[in-house]
Design a protein around this motif. Sequence first.
Motif, short mmCIF file in Angstrom:
data_model
loop_
_atom_site.label_atom_id
_atom_site.label_comp_id
_atom_site.label_asym_id
_atom_site.label_seq_id
_atom_site.Cartn_x
_atom_site.Cartn_y
_atom_site.Cartn_z
N ASN A 20 0.84 -1.20 0.00
CA ASN A 20 0.00 0.00 0.00
C ASN A 20 0.88 1.25 0.00
N GLN A 21 0.27 2.36 -0.40
CA GLN A 21 1.02 3.61 -0.53
C GLN A 21 1.62 4.07 0.80
N ALA A 22 0.91 3.88 1.88
CA ALA A 22 1.40 4.33 3.19
C ALA A 22 2.69 3.63 3.57
N ASP A 23 2.76 2.31 3.35
CA ASP A 23 3.96 1.55 3.70
C ASP A 23 5.15 1.96 2.84
N VAL A 24 4.93 2.09 1.54
CA VAL A 24 6.02 2.47 0.64
C VAL A 24 6.49 3.89 0.94
N ALA A 25 5.54 4.79 1.18
CA ALA A 25 5.89 6.18 1.49
C ALA A 25 6.74 6.24 2.75
N LYS A 26 6.39 5.44 3.74
CA LYS A 26 7.16 5.41 5.00
C LYS A 26 8.57 4.91 4.75
N GLU A 27 8.72 3.86 3.93
CA GLU A 27 10.04 3.32 3.59
C GLU A 27 10.90 4.37 2.89
N ILE A 28 10.28 5.15 2.02
CA ILE A 28 11.00 6.16 1.25
C ILE A 28 11.25 7.41 2.08
N GLY A 29 10.38 7.66 3.06
CA GLY A 29 10.54 8.84 3.91
C GLY A 29 9.77 10.05 3.40
N ILE A 30 8.66 9.78 2.71
CA ILE A 30 7.79 10.85 2.23
C ILE A 30 6.37 10.59 2.71
N SER A 31 5.50 11.54 2.51
CA SER A 31 4.11 11.33 2.91
C SER A 31 3.38 10.46 1.89
N ARG A 32 2.29 9.83 2.34
CA ARG A 32 1.49 9.03 1.43
C ARG A 32 0.91 9.90 0.33
N GLY A 33 0.55 11.12 0.69
CA GLY A 33 0.01 12.06 -0.29
C GLY A 33 1.00 12.39 -1.39
N ALA A 34 2.26 12.58 -1.01
CA ALA A 34 3.30 12.87 -2.01
C ALA A 34 3.45 11.70 -2.97
N LEU A 35 3.47 10.48 -2.43
CA LEU A 35 3.58 9.29 -3.29
C LEU A 35 2.39 9.21 -4.23
N SER A 36 1.22 9.52 -3.72
CA SER A 36 0.02 9.51 -4.55
C SER A 36 0.14 10.51 -5.71
#
Length: 84
Positions: A20-36
């Motif tokens: 999910n976007q939240a998990d990947v965003a956390k791994e990358i160090g960005i917000s879920r919204g930014a990944l979206s």
Amino acid sequence: MKNVTDLFSSRLKKLRGNKNQADVAKEIGISRGALSYYESGERKPDINVLLIICWEFLILQPSLQRRKTSQTVSDYQKPRLISY
């Protein structure tokens, strides 16, 4: 013909796979919204975020933007941050 932003966003979604976007965003160090935004093509990551994405997915940066298939780098290691 797709532009670079479209290619990047579609490849980023493909790399994320079933996570999910939240998990990947956390791994990358960005917000879920930014990944979206990156996945939808509404925004483009700056060079620092782009490099972190490459390190996380162990890919060469140009392959996210070229028309050829992404290439993985099996013997690549993430750089370690040095604190002084």
